[in-house]
Enzyme design. Structure first.
Site, PDB file in Angstrom:
ATOM      1  N   HIS A 266       0.756  -1.247  -0.160  1.00 25.24           N
ATOM      2  CA  HIS A 266      -0.105  -0.067  -0.163  1.00 25.24           C
ATOM      3  C   HIS A 266       0.938   1.531  -0.020  1.00 25.24           C
ATOM      4  O   HIS A 266       1.111   1.920  -0.912  1.00 25.24           O
ATOM      5  CB  HIS A 266      -0.883  -0.050   0.982  1.00 25.24           C
ATOM      6  CG  HIS A 266      -1.904   1.273   1.295  1.00 25.24           C
ATOM      7  ND1 HIS A 266      -2.369   1.847   0.310  1.00 25.24           N
ATOM      8  CD2 HIS A 266      -2.724   1.083   2.172  1.00 25.24           C
ATOM      9  CE1 HIS A 266      -3.122   2.655   0.494  1.00 25.24           C
ATOM     10  NE2 HIS A 266      -3.598   2.314   1.659  1.00 25.24           N
ATOM     11  N   HIS A 307      -0.466   0.775 -12.359  1.00 29.11           N
ATOM     12  CA  HIS A 307      -1.187   0.999 -11.081  1.00 29.11           C
ATOM     13  C   HIS A 307      -2.407   0.038 -10.743  1.00 29.11           C
ATOM     14  O   HIS A 307      -2.966  -0.400 -12.049  1.00 29.11           O
ATOM     15  CB  HIS A 307      -1.784   2.425 -11.104  1.00 29.11           C
ATOM     16  CG  HIS A 307      -2.196   2.847  -9.660  1.00 29.11           C
ATOM     17  ND1 HIS A 307      -3.454   2.540  -9.237  1.00 29.11           N
ATOM     18  CD2 HIS A 307      -1.659   3.559  -8.707  1.00 29.11           C
ATOM     19  CE1 HIS A 307      -3.828   3.052  -7.976  1.00 29.11           C
ATOM     20  NE2 HIS A 307      -2.615   3.703  -7.618  1.00 29.11           N
ATOM     21  N   ASP A 365       3.816   7.355  -7.749  1.00 31.45           N
ATOM     22  CA  ASP A 365       4.733   6.738  -6.703  1.00 31.45           C
ATOM     23  C   ASP A 365       5.897   7.080  -6.939  1.00 31.45           C
ATOM     24  O   ASP A 365       7.275   7.166  -6.502  1.00 31.45           O
ATOM     25  CB  ASP A 365       4.545   5.265  -6.228  1.00 31.45           C
ATOM     26  CG  ASP A 365       3.375   5.173  -5.469  1.00 31.45           C
ATOM     27  OD1 ASP A 365       2.986   5.719  -4.332  1.00 31.45           O
ATOM     28  OD2 ASP A 365       2.460   4.426  -5.901  1.00 31.45           O
TER      29      ASP A 365
END
Length: 429
Positions: A266, A307, A365
């Site tokens: 996560h 993703h 990210d």
């Protein structure tokens, strides 16, 4: 809300079961299966990936189209035209603030940035090398003992005071976790700095130096907080809601969310990006790792690309890329070895037919990890910063749930253990 129904036929049942089909403002219809329990039937959905666990007005995601809306506003427009604190106001209140509301909200948050002095003593109880996320979990969970004057979850005023305290104090606590980790004195917040400036000042300032924060870095940090503010019913947000459904105090609910975020699947994705760059080590090794990434029999994966939700381009990544370029230029780090590897991987992912066909584009990210590395933030702090930005989303979802009729969460199971049996005496086992 519904004028459709699904009809369920089950072998062995004499009658059909009618299930309402509900439609939201946007997105998929959902089948209301809550009446199945009256027929002693449960649904089976590991990971809840096909289950809408709640009704919410806060955030909408269309992963196929690469859309992220907060209260109806596209994330790209919020990133361009609003600050993190304006986005916080939006998530909490449903509308963007006008000039007077913005000034009042910023003043309230600024007035709550200090933490109780006893928290410094509390932090002293952690080992000097304790992971910052371990400290953050502990200290946020303990906040109910420091701020127990306003944790009546049935009082809307108490809920809003708690929301303001959490949003205001999380950067202070995050910086304190870092200072404890590196053995430096804590830096107190300054009321003449904005939210992001204050955070960088508390992270990197020392009592020996006058505070100085680059506007470029502060803008990038504000954007990083904004882009992580909320992301619908993910693992940590669902955890906050589940904990909150028991009537637990808000600080313990947010601590539960932090614990869920700590998991590498996560909140650890941006840390995994830096670990991957270190594993590659040198630009000359890139082709070898690209070949490994394309090999379905090789466990290696390019971190920060693609993703789970977005089957198109992550809308947050487009915004973060520009901030990433600005930060690298500001710090003169275009020639940093790891960042050169990242730049080359980005180019390959955007141009190589294999990655383009599979829509393995750089995600938020990827860029956030590079930005934080460039600023000088250690990887151990990446998830703490993620938690700081996400706090408002957790609080908004918790408050939305508590403000409406709700039930305690109680998932069911498909039991596959032994059937009933008798306990044997010790000499018969």
């Amino acid at each position: 809300m519904t004028d459709k129904k699904a009809v369920l036929n089950i072998d062995g049942f004499d009658t059909e079961i009618d299930l309402p089909v509900l439609s939201g403002t946007l997105g998929q219809d959902v089948i209301d299966v809550s009446s199945l329990t009256a027929n002693n039937i449960f649904t089976f959905d590991p990971g809840f990936t096909s289950t809408a666990s709640c009704e919410s007005k806060i955030t909408f995601i269309d992963g196929a189209k690469g859309v992220l809306l907060h209260r109806g506003y596209p994330i790209e427009e919020l990133a361009e035209k609003a600050s993190y604190l304006e986005t916080c106001y939006l998530l909490l209140n449903g509308e963007l603030p006008d000039a007077a509301q913005k000034a009042e909200f910023e003043s309230i948050i600024t007035s709550h940035t200090m933490v109780n002095r006893s928290i410094e003593q509390f932090l002293a109880g952690f080992r000097h090398d304790a992971h910052p996320m371990a400290i953050m979990c502990g200290v946020v969970g303990a906040m109910s003992s420091f701020y127990h004057d306003s944790i009546d979850i049935n009082d809307p005023t108490h809920r809003m005071i708690t929301a303001h305290r959490l949003i205001a104090k999380m950067p202070t606590l995050a910086a304190m976790c870092y200072k404890h980790y590196v053995g430096q004195p804590y830096m107190y917040p300054k009321n003449d700095m904005n939210y992001a400036e204050n955070f960088l000042h508390m992270m990197f300032g020392t009592p020996c130096d006058m505070p100085k924060v680059s506007p470029v870095l502060a803008n990038a940090m504000d954007l990083l907080f904004l882009l992580h503010a909320d992301h619908e019913q993910n693992a940590s947000t669902s955890t906050v809601r589940l904990a909150g459904s028991s009537g637990a105090n808000p600080f313990s609910c947010i601590a539960a969310g932090i614990a869920a975020l700590w998991g590498p699947s996560h909140g650890g994705a941006n840390q995994a990006v830096l670990e991957m760059l270190n594993e590659i080590g040198d630009e000359k090794h890139i082709d070898k790792f690209i070949k490994r990434a394309k090999d379905k029999d090789d466990s290696f994966r390019l971190m920060g690309f693609g993703h789970r939700v977005y089957k198109n381009f992550d809308p947050r990544a487009r915004v973060m890329k520009k901030a990433c370029d600005d930060v690298l230029a500001e710090l003169g780090l275009e020639d940093d070895p790891l960042l050169r590897i990242a730049t080359r991987l980005e180019q390959i992912a955007l141009e190589d037919d294999y990655f383009v066909s599979k829509k393995l584009y750089p995600n938020v990210d990827f860029y956030s990890g590079i930005i934080m590395k460039a600023i000088g933030i250690p990887t151990e702090m990446f998830t703490v910063i993620f938690a700081t930005g996400r706090t408002v989303g957790w609080v908004a979802h918790w408050n939305e749930m508590i403000s409406n009729p709700y039930k305690i969460g109680r998932p069911r199971q498909l039991y596959t253990g032994p059937s009933q049996r008798s306990v044997q005496a010790m000499d018969e086992r």
